[in-house]
Design a protein around this motif. Sequence first.
Motif, PDB file in Angstrom:
ATOM      1  N   LYS A  20      59.923 -19.538 153.646  1.00  0.00           N
ATOM      2  CA  LYS A  20      62.181 -19.951 153.102  1.00  0.00           C
ATOM      3  C   LYS A  20      61.653 -21.471 152.092  1.00  0.00           C
ATOM      4  O   LYS A  20      63.130 -21.496 151.711  1.00  0.00           O
ATOM      5  CB  LYS A  20      62.632 -19.958 153.947  1.00  0.00           C
ATOM      6  CG  LYS A  20      61.903 -18.992 154.874  1.00  0.00           C
ATOM      7  CD  LYS A  20      63.709 -18.593 156.287  1.00  0.00           C
ATOM      8  CE  LYS A  20      63.455 -17.317 157.162  1.00  0.00           C
ATOM      9  NZ  LYS A  20      64.056 -16.173 156.280  1.00  0.00           N
ATOM     10  N   MET A  21      61.292 -22.334 152.018  1.00  0.00           N
ATOM     11  CA  MET A  21      61.369 -23.643 150.569  1.00  0.00           C
ATOM     12  C   MET A  21      61.949 -22.863 149.154  1.00  0.00           C
ATOM     13  O   MET A  21      61.912 -22.207 149.079  1.00  0.00           O
ATOM     14  CB  MET A  21      59.755 -23.336 150.601  1.00  0.00           C
ATOM     15  CG  MET A  21      60.567 -25.398 150.180  1.00  0.00           C
ATOM     16  SD  MET A  21      58.703 -26.254 149.573  1.00  0.00           S
ATOM     17  CE  MET A  21      58.000 -26.873 151.304  1.00  0.00           C
ATOM     18  N   PRO A  22      63.342 -23.625 149.456  1.00  0.00           N
ATOM     19  CA  PRO A  22      63.692 -23.056 147.631  1.00  0.00           C
ATOM     20  C   PRO A  22      62.535 -23.863 146.320  1.00  0.00           C
ATOM     21  O   PRO A  22      61.321 -24.381 146.778  1.00  0.00           O
ATOM     22  CB  PRO A  22      64.617 -24.493 147.570  1.00  0.00           C
ATOM     23  CG  PRO A  22      64.944 -25.142 149.103  1.00  0.00           C
ATOM     24  CD  PRO A  22      63.581 -24.400 149.905  1.00  0.00           C
ATOM     25  N   GLN A  23      62.460 -22.484 145.448  1.00  0.00           N
ATOM     26  CA  GLN A  23      62.094 -23.267 144.236  1.00  0.00           C
ATOM     27  C   GLN A  23      62.050 -24.567 144.068  1.00  0.00           C
ATOM     28  O   GLN A  23      62.570 -25.280 143.813  1.00  0.00           O
ATOM     29  CB  GLN A  23      62.997 -22.402 143.331  1.00  0.00           C
ATOM     30  CG  GLN A  23      62.872 -20.772 143.607  1.00  0.00           C
ATOM     31  CD  GLN A  23      60.932 -21.100 144.235  1.00  0.00           C
ATOM     32  OE1 GLN A  23      60.788 -20.910 142.886  1.00  0.00           O
ATOM     33  NE2 GLN A  23      60.591 -19.407 144.666  1.00  0.00           N
ATOM     34  N   ILE A  24      60.665 -25.227 143.074  1.00  0.00           N
ATOM     35  CA  ILE A  24      60.698 -26.233 142.272  1.00  0.00           C
ATOM     36  C   ILE A  24      62.311 -27.063 141.919  1.00  0.00           C
ATOM     37  O   ILE A  24      62.763 -27.783 142.160  1.00  0.00           O
ATOM     38  CB  ILE A  24      59.326 -26.657 141.464  1.00  0.00           C
ATOM     39  CG1 ILE A  24      58.093 -26.668 142.827  1.00  0.00           C
ATOM     40  CG2 ILE A  24      59.942 -27.699 140.818  1.00  0.00           C
ATOM     41  CD1 ILE A  24      57.125 -26.589 141.683  1.00  0.00           C
ATOM     42  N   GLU A  25      62.914 -26.261 140.699  1.00  0.00           N
ATOM     43  CA  GLU A  25      64.020 -26.023 140.000  1.00  0.00           C
ATOM     44  C   GLU A  25      65.522 -26.350 140.744  1.00  0.00           C
ATOM     45  O   GLU A  25      66.083 -27.204 140.843  1.00  0.00           O
ATOM     46  CB  GLU A  25      64.600 -24.637 138.851  1.00  0.00           C
ATOM     47  CG  GLU A  25      63.114 -23.871 137.945  1.00  0.00           C
ATOM     48  CD  GLU A  25      61.748 -23.784 138.600  1.00  0.00           C
ATOM     49  OE1 GLU A  25      62.259 -23.332 139.940  1.00  0.00           O
ATOM     50  OE2 GLU A  25      61.048 -23.750 138.328  1.00  0.00           O
ATOM     51  N   GLN A  26      65.562 -25.839 142.150  1.00  0.00           N
ATOM     52  CA  GLN A  26      66.422 -26.148 143.103  1.00  0.00           C
ATOM     53  C   GLN A  26      67.024 -27.405 143.576  1.00  0.00           C
ATOM     54  O   GLN A  26      67.263 -27.818 143.582  1.00  0.00           O
ATOM     55  CB  GLN A  26      66.588 -25.526 143.706  1.00  0.00           C
ATOM     56  CG  GLN A  26      66.823 -23.363 143.787  1.00  0.00           C
ATOM     57  CD  GLN A  26      66.465 -22.440 144.950  1.00  0.00           C
ATOM     58  OE1 GLN A  26      65.518 -22.105 145.447  1.00  0.00           O
ATOM     59  NE2 GLN A  26      68.220 -22.353 145.656  1.00  0.00           N
ATOM     60  N   PHE A  27      65.324 -27.386 144.306  1.00  0.00           N
ATOM     61  CA  PHE A  27      65.035 -29.178 144.632  1.00  0.00           C
ATOM     62  C   PHE A  27      65.188 -30.277 143.594  1.00  0.00           C
ATOM     63  O   PHE A  27      65.828 -31.152 143.341  1.00  0.00           O
ATOM     64  CB  PHE A  27      63.609 -29.759 144.900  1.00  0.00           C
ATOM     65  CG  PHE A  27      63.019 -28.859 146.323  1.00  0.00           C
ATOM     66  CD1 PHE A  27      63.526 -29.789 147.097  1.00  0.00           C
ATOM     67  CD2 PHE A  27      62.555 -27.909 146.383  1.00  0.00           C
ATOM     68  CE1 PHE A  27      63.748 -29.519 148.771  1.00  0.00           C
ATOM     69  CE2 PHE A  27      61.876 -27.859 147.523  1.00  0.00           C
ATOM     70  CZ  PHE A  27      62.651 -28.425 148.429  1.00  0.00           C
ATOM     71  N   GLN A  28      64.964 -29.884 142.248  1.00  0.00           N
ATOM     72  CA  GLN A  28      65.539 -30.665 141.393  1.00  0.00           C
ATOM     73  C   GLN A  28      66.369 -30.942 141.242  1.00  0.00           C
ATOM     74  O   GLN A  28      67.237 -31.817 140.362  1.00  0.00           O
ATOM     75  CB  GLN A  28      64.304 -30.727 139.717  1.00  0.00           C
ATOM     76  CG  GLN A  28      64.740 -31.422 138.683  1.00  0.00           C
ATOM     77  CD  GLN A  28      64.102 -32.626 138.882  1.00  0.00           C
ATOM     78  OE1 GLN A  28      62.796 -32.908 139.448  1.00  0.00           O
ATOM     79  NE2 GLN A  28      64.924 -33.688 138.835  1.00  0.00           N
ATOM     80  N   GLU A  29      67.509 -29.536 141.133  1.00  0.00           N
ATOM     81  CA  GLU A  29      68.985 -29.264 140.958  1.00  0.00           C
ATOM     82  C   GLU A  29      69.565 -30.911 141.671  1.00  0.00           C
ATOM     83  O   GLU A  29      70.865 -31.219 141.464  1.00  0.00           O
ATOM     84  CB  GLU A  29      69.502 -28.299 141.191  1.00  0.00           C
ATOM     85  CG  GLU A  29      69.457 -27.764 140.070  1.00  0.00           C
ATOM     86  CD  GLU A  29      69.373 -25.656 140.200  1.00  0.00           C
ATOM     87  OE1 GLU A  29      70.304 -25.754 140.880  1.00  0.00           O
ATOM     88  OE2 GLU A  29      69.090 -25.032 139.582  1.00  0.00           O
ATOM     89  N   VAL A  30      69.325 -30.275 143.049  1.00  0.00           N
ATOM     90  CA  VAL A  30      69.738 -31.497 144.091  1.00  0.00           C
ATOM     91  C   VAL A  30      69.477 -32.553 143.584  1.00  0.00           C
ATOM     92  O   VAL A  30      70.282 -33.478 143.751  1.00  0.00           O
ATOM     93  CB  VAL A  30      69.463 -30.734 145.205  1.00  0.00           C
ATOM     94  CG1 VAL A  30      69.338 -31.816 146.808  1.00  0.00           C
ATOM     95  CG2 VAL A  30      69.789 -29.476 145.719  1.00  0.00           C
ATOM     96  N   ALA A  31      68.180 -33.380 143.073  1.00  0.00           N
ATOM     97  CA  ALA A  31      67.859 -34.607 143.022  1.00  0.00           C
ATOM     98  C   ALA A  31      68.443 -34.815 142.040  1.00  0.00           C
ATOM     99  O   ALA A  31      69.120 -36.575 141.599  1.00  0.00           O
ATOM    100  CB  ALA A  31      65.874 -34.944 142.180  1.00  0.00           C
ATOM    101  N   THR A  32      69.131 -34.115 140.538  1.00  0.00           N
ATOM    102  CA  THR A  32      69.765 -34.806 140.150  1.00  0.00           C
ATOM    103  C   THR A  32      71.512 -34.545 140.261  1.00  0.00           C
ATOM    104  O   THR A  32      71.601 -35.959 140.220  1.00  0.00           O
ATOM    105  CB  THR A  32      69.691 -33.213 138.781  1.00  0.00           C
ATOM    106  OG1 THR A  32      68.680 -33.454 138.035  1.00  0.00           O
ATOM    107  CG2 THR A  32      70.980 -34.083 137.796  1.00  0.00           C
ATOM    108  N   SER A  33      72.035 -33.683 141.400  1.00  0.00           N
ATOM    109  CA  SER A  33      73.109 -34.244 142.107  1.00  0.00           C
ATOM    110  C   SER A  33      73.312 -35.878 142.666  1.00  0.00           C
ATOM    111  O   SER A  33      73.928 -36.882 142.980  1.00  0.00           O
ATOM    112  CB  SER A  33      73.166 -33.492 142.958  1.00  0.00           C
ATOM    113  OG  SER A  33      73.648 -32.357 142.028  1.00  0.00           O
ATOM    114  N   PHE A  34      71.429 -35.995 143.713  1.00  0.00           N
ATOM    115  CA  PHE A  34      71.265 -37.166 144.303  1.00  0.00           C
ATOM    116  C   PHE A  34      71.829 -38.034 143.465  1.00  0.00           C
ATOM    117  O   PHE A  34      72.149 -39.286 143.633  1.00  0.00           O
ATOM    118  CB  PHE A  34      70.322 -37.251 145.175  1.00  0.00           C
ATOM    119  CG  PHE A  34      71.039 -36.931 146.380  1.00  0.00           C
ATOM    120  CD1 PHE A  34      72.103 -36.565 147.002  1.00  0.00           C
ATOM    121  CD2 PHE A  34      69.624 -35.755 147.140  1.00  0.00           C
ATOM    122  CE1 PHE A  34      72.123 -35.873 148.313  1.00  0.00           C
ATOM    123  CE2 PHE A  34      70.229 -34.875 148.090  1.00  0.00           C
ATOM    124  CZ  PHE A  34      70.992 -35.105 148.337  1.00  0.00           C
TER     125      PHE A  34
END
Length: 121
Positions: A20-34
Amino acid sequence: MAHYNLPHDHGQNIDKILDKMPQIEQFQEVATSFQQLGDGTRLRILWLLCHSEECVSNIAATMGMSDPAVSHHLRILRNNGLIVSRRAGKEVYYKLSDNERANLLHKTMDTMFEISCPTYI
């Protein structure tokens, strides 16, 4: 279901979680938001817009900044989906978006600052 062939089995059936872990790209999008929220001035502007609808000039005066500097921060917040704008004549007014992420961030900031939202008093 993928098998991850982990070196240790701790009996937690981690494969179900990892599936269920999100894709690497999704983590990068969240990191950019942070990263975008990692600016104190931007957080001050966002906090103000959580509690009030304001124009650029009023925000700039409140923050002790120039209109162009505030506009830069507003553009980042708007592109992140956290604020919305509306035009009334020549003025553009900004406020918090009415979406789950913006509302969660509003509540989080109020909790972090240990205050009660003036809107709810």
